[in-house]
Structures are given as C-alpha cells and as structure tokens.
Design an enzyme around this catalytic site. Structure first.
Site, PDB file in Angstrom:
ATOM      1  N   THR A  39      -7.594  -1.199  -1.047  1.00 23.40           N
ATOM      2  CA  THR A  39      -8.207  -1.196  -2.377  1.00 23.40           C
ATOM      3  C   THR A  39      -8.876  -2.526  -2.672  1.00 23.40           C
ATOM      4  O   THR A  39      -9.932  -2.581  -3.299  1.00 23.40           O
ATOM      5  CB  THR A  39      -7.130  -0.911  -3.453  1.00 23.40           C
ATOM      6  OG1 THR A  39      -6.483   0.321  -3.132  1.00 23.40           O
ATOM      7  CG2 THR A  39      -7.748  -0.796  -4.841  1.00 23.40           C
ATOM      8  N   LYS A  71       2.499   2.062  -5.152  1.00 24.04           N
ATOM      9  CA  LYS A  71       3.241   1.547  -6.306  1.00 24.04           C
ATOM     10  C   LYS A  71       2.467   1.719  -7.607  1.00 24.04           C
ATOM     11  O   LYS A  71       3.055   1.924  -8.662  1.00 24.04           O
ATOM     12  CB  LYS A  71       3.584   0.071  -6.092  1.00 24.04           C
ATOM     13  CG  LYS A  71       4.511  -0.190  -4.912  1.00 24.04           C
ATOM     14  CD  LYS A  71       4.828  -1.662  -4.771  1.00 24.04           C
ATOM     15  CE  LYS A  71       3.619  -2.504  -4.414  1.00 24.04           C
ATOM     16  NZ  LYS A  71       2.988  -2.143  -3.133  1.00 24.04           N
ATOM     17  N   GLY A  73      -3.841  -4.390  -4.945  1.00 25.51           N
ATOM     18  CA  GLY A  73      -4.779  -3.307  -5.214  1.00 25.51           C
ATOM     19  C   GLY A  73      -4.017  -2.047  -5.558  1.00 25.51           C
ATOM     20  O   GLY A  73      -3.495  -1.370  -4.679  1.00 25.51           O
ATOM     21  N   HIS A  74      -3.897  -1.753  -6.854  1.00 22.83           N
ATOM     22  CA  HIS A  74      -3.145  -0.583  -7.299  1.00 22.83           C
ATOM     23  C   HIS A  74      -4.114   0.459  -7.858  1.00 22.83           C
ATOM     24  O   HIS A  74      -4.855   0.185  -8.801  1.00 22.83           O
ATOM     25  CB  HIS A  74      -2.114  -0.980  -8.349  1.00 22.83           C
ATOM     26  CG  HIS A  74      -1.022  -1.844  -7.798  1.00 22.83           C
ATOM     27  ND1 HIS A  74      -0.087  -2.486  -8.585  1.00 22.83           N
ATOM     28  CD2 HIS A  74      -0.710  -2.181  -6.515  1.00 22.83           C
ATOM     29  CE1 HIS A  74       0.754  -3.165  -7.812  1.00 22.83           C
ATOM     30  NE2 HIS A  74       0.379  -2.996  -6.560  1.00 22.83           N
ATOM     31  N   THR A  75      -4.125   1.639  -7.249  1.00 22.67           N
ATOM     32  CA  THR A  75      -5.033   2.707  -7.646  1.00 22.67           C
ATOM     33  C   THR A  75      -4.288   3.754  -8.457  1.00 22.67           C
ATOM     34  O   THR A  75      -3.239   4.241  -8.049  1.00 22.67           O
ATOM     35  CB  THR A  75      -5.668   3.367  -6.397  1.00 22.67           C
ATOM     36  OG1 THR A  75      -6.362   2.367  -5.647  1.00 22.67           O
ATOM     37  CG2 THR A  75      -6.638   4.460  -6.800  1.00 22.67           C
ATOM     38  N   ASP A 108       0.822  -1.232   0.000  1.00 25.58           N
ATOM     39  CA  ASP A 108       0.000   0.000   0.000  1.00 25.58           C
ATOM     40  C   ASP A 108       0.845   1.266   0.000  1.00 25.58           C
ATOM     41  O   ASP A 108       0.410   2.306   0.486  1.00 25.58           O
ATOM     42  CB  ASP A 108      -0.953   0.017   1.207  1.00 25.58           C
ATOM     43  CG  ASP A 108      -1.780  -1.244   1.324  1.00 25.58           C
ATOM     44  OD1 ASP A 108      -2.373  -1.639   0.312  1.00 25.58           O
ATOM     45  OD2 ASP A 108      -1.812  -1.849   2.414  1.00 25.58           O
ATOM     46  N   GLN A 166       2.231  -6.017  -3.187  1.00 23.39           N
ATOM     47  CA  GLN A 166       2.552  -6.078  -1.759  1.00 23.39           C
ATOM     48  C   GLN A 166       3.871  -5.329  -1.461  1.00 23.39           C
ATOM     49  O   GLN A 166       4.183  -4.378  -2.149  1.00 23.39           O
ATOM     50  CB  GLN A 166       2.606  -7.531  -1.261  1.00 23.39           C
ATOM     51  CG  GLN A 166       1.257  -8.241  -1.273  1.00 23.39           C
ATOM     52  CD  GLN A 166       0.930  -8.912  -2.579  1.00 23.39           C
ATOM     53  OE1 GLN A 166       1.747  -9.577  -3.197  1.00 23.39           O
ATOM     54  NE2 GLN A 166      -0.296  -8.755  -3.042  1.00 23.39           N
TER      55      GLN A 166
END
Length: 423
Positions: free
Chosen positions: A295, A16, A40-42, A13, A220
């Site tokens: 995310t 990245k 979970g990449h936003t 988190d 991660q």
C-alpha cells in the site's frame, strides 16, 4: 471497559487496517502507537477504498476519537496531505476527532534525504526500508537529539535544536539557506498543527478511567519488531503489544486483551529470510489472488504458506488472546494447502523460532498438508456456511497454536467478514 491492542503476527500486511476499522465501530478511542507513514492500512467501505498511512483506521467513524501517540514519528506534510485526501472522499477531520501527541517526533526533509543517500540506498536494498525517513528519525530520537511536535510551537527551541543537528556534516549539499527555509516552513506547519496537539497520554488515561472502549493500533508486524523480529531485517520501532504501552503512555495493567491479525498464508516485503516462501506458481497465484502489492511502496510482496512457528512466537511475544484470520478466500482454489509446523536445521528439528539469524536463514520448513475446499467463500457471512475443509483449516490452526480465532475475513470489504459465533 476494554482496552485492546491489535498487532500483526507476521511481517506486516496482515490486514490490520480492515480489522481495526471493523472493531472501531464499538470503540471510543483508536490510537496509533508506533511507526509513521511507512504503514499502509487499506479500508474498503462499499465501493470506496481508503488508504491510510499515518491517521488511525478508526477515523471513518464519527463516534471515534483518533490519536497519534508519542511513539509515532510524524511527517507533518504527510499528515495534512492525508487529511486533504480524506476530505476529497467526504471524510472531514477536525481536532475534535484527531489528536496528536506533543511528544511525537518529527520527520524532517533531511531525514528523508538521509534515507535516500547513496549509503542509505545500499542499506535499503539490503534491508528493504520504505525510504520515508522513519529510521533516521528514530535514530535521532534514540540519540536524544530529536525534534518533537511541541518544539514546532517554540521558535527558540526549534531553531536551537535544528542548528544542533549539524545537518551539513551528514548532507554536504545542505546550505544554511536550506536550514532557514525548513525552519520557517515547519514553524508554519506547527501553527497549523497546534489545534490537534495535546498530552495524549493524559487523554487516553482519562478515557480509561471513564470506562471507555479503546483500541491501540499497531503498524507493521511482530517479525519486523526492532527487538523481537528477524533482525536486522526489521523496522525501527516496536510493533509488538509491549510497544503499545510505551507508544501510547499507559501502564500494561490497563490492557485487557491482545488481538493478533494473521493472514491465512504469509507475505513479506523487502529482504530477509522467509522459510515458507514459494518462488513458483503457488507464490504467483497467492500474489495475484491476494493483490499482494504494498500500500505504501507498491512493491510486490513475497508469498508463502502459513508458518505456525512464527505464529506461535508472535502469540508468546505479544500475549495474544484472540486471532483474526484474514484473506482466507485467497486459498479458495487450492487443491492442497500446506502449513509449516516446524523447521529442519543442521542441528535437528526445532519447533520454536530460532534467535540466531543464520539458523533461521538456512532452516527448511516441515509441512503438514490439508485438503482445500475449492469453493468461493467470499460472499459468506456465517461460520456455519463455510465449507467443511475451510472450517477444518480454522480449527487446525486453533488447535496447533492454542488461541481461538474470533473473526475471519473473506474479502477486503467490511461485509466480507465472519464473526465466529460457533454453536
């Protein structure tokens, strides 16, 4: 030609996805090398927010070919759901833009059921897994009974491997009819997946030989690495830079640099020791200002001060050559900022990450205090325009860890980024 790896230096988190998206503008290949849809990449572009779980963060650029490497575990249903979601946001994905390794392992519904069994639930509460079937799939891979992407293209091989699993022993409610339904459904998914499938290791190495710019994207973070993280509170793969070679199928001599993404403070999701955690108003402030909610899971992230002990450890384990510092703006309203420089243990003061979990669990952080800047920096795009104390914070981190910070993020959008060209 550059081949760079992007890794998280904390418990994931770190931001990245945004950094990968920014760097991807000048990249020709972006590769996911481990994990699965537990990531979970936003990415925020203008007023549009894209949430990516499986597909690499470079997918928003037409110049980029994205690759899901052999080290990833693939849920085909999630793969196509994500493509459909992106299509609704006017991002159309074709096999020309996205390749999938024939050797990536497949997540089946049975793996997710194993993750949600009562035994797994108790384990999940202790470890903090996402429940996406990631761990059981990696366990099957390690036990040499896994089902790979290429197996979906061979009805005979797929049936043989599916029956060999003996799912009924692990999941008593599973019937032969259930297994037959999965067999038929996943053969259809295999046909749909076929245009995307190739020998991605060959594709990547050919691109390297052609002098193309390549970015390997990890999911991660270092402290969740199965070998080097805060075991057993870890993920089931290697998010560290060494995992990039294995998960993409390239030699270590091909990598020209390792980019460590570091949040200006620290967060983690799930259980496990967290020396600088702030279970108070400071932690709540960081959580609210930083929108610290997962995310993938939506779970609240635990928040604490920046920990230079684990940052130095991440630099050592990954061979980090530069740092991208994210969410600096979240500290805008802090009167004083604390930074952990070492730990107090029952055996004395230590400055390196302890390999013994009991020591790590019971250690106390040693802090140094720095003055805050009490100014909104979210609209700034130049290092020179940063407040004096914000610059001092950046320089302090660099001096303490011995690695240059080359980029600072001051918000979630692409434009809220400062490239540190210092005079």
């Amino acid at each position: 030609m550059t081949v760079k790896v992007i890794v998280g230096t904390q418990w994931g988190d770190e931001g990245k996805g945004k950094i990968t998206d920014i760097l991807a503008e000048k990249m020709e290949l972006v590769i996911r090398y481990q994990g699965g849809n537990n990531a979970g990449h936003t990415v925020v572009v203008g007023n549009e927010t894209f949430k990516l779980h499986l597909i690499p963060s470079g997918i928003l650029y037409n110049n980029c070919t994205c690759i899901i490497g052999n080290g990833v575990v693939l849920d085909p249903e999630v793969f196509f759901q994500e493509i459909e979601t992106l299509a609704k946001q006017n991002v159309i994905i074709t096999p020309k833009q996205l390749n999938v390794s024939c050797n990536a392992h497949i997540i089946l519904p049975f793996h997710k059921q194993l993750d949600s069994k009562q035994e797994a639930k108790r384990y999940e509460e202790k470890i903090g897994t996402t429940g996406k079937g990631i761990g059981p799939t990696y366990a099957d891979k390690t036990a040499r009974r896994g089902i790979r992407v290429q197996d979906l293209l061979s009805p005979k091989n797929f049936k043989k491997k599916l029956e060999k699993q003996q799912w009924e022993q692990h999941l008593p409610n599973i019937t032969k009819a259930d297994i037959e339904n999965i067999y038929n459904h996943y053969l259809k998914l295999g046909k749909k997946l076929k245009p995307f499938i190739c020998d991605t290791s060959l594709t990547i190495n050919e691109a390297i030989n052609e002098g193309k710019n390549i970015l390997l994207e990890g999911a991660q973070g270092t402290m969740l690495d199965i070998d080097h993280g805060s075991y057993p509170y870890v993920t089931s793969s290697n998010p560290t830079s060494g995992g990039a070679c294995i998960g993409a199928g390239i030699g270590p001599n091909k990598i020209s640099g390792v980019i460590g993404v570091t949040k200006a403070y620290v967060t983690r999701v799930g259980e496990g020791p967290f020396p600088t955690e702030q279970e108070n108003q400071i932690g709540k402030h960081l959580q609210e200002r930083g929108a610290e909610f997962g995310t993938t899971t939506g779970r609240i992230r635990r928040c604490g001060w920046l920990d230079l002990v684990i940052l130095r450890y991440a630099i050592r384990i990954n061979g980090i050559t530069e740092i991208c510092l994210t969410k600096l703006d979240v500290l805008d309203h802090m009167e004083t900022i604390q930074v952990c420089t070492g730990y107090k243990t029952q055996d004395g003061i230590i400055n390196e990450f302890p390999q013994d979990l009991e020591t790590f669990t019971n250690c106390s952080p040693i802090y140094e205090s720095l003055p805050g800047w009490k100014t909104d920096i979210s609209t700034l795009t130049s290092y020179q325009d940063l407040p004096k104390n914000a610059k001092a914070y950046i320089q302090y981190i660099e001096k303490k860890v011995g690695v240059e910070i080359t980029m600072v993020s001051v918000g979630s959008k692409r434009r809220q980024t400062i490239h540190l060209l210092r005079v």
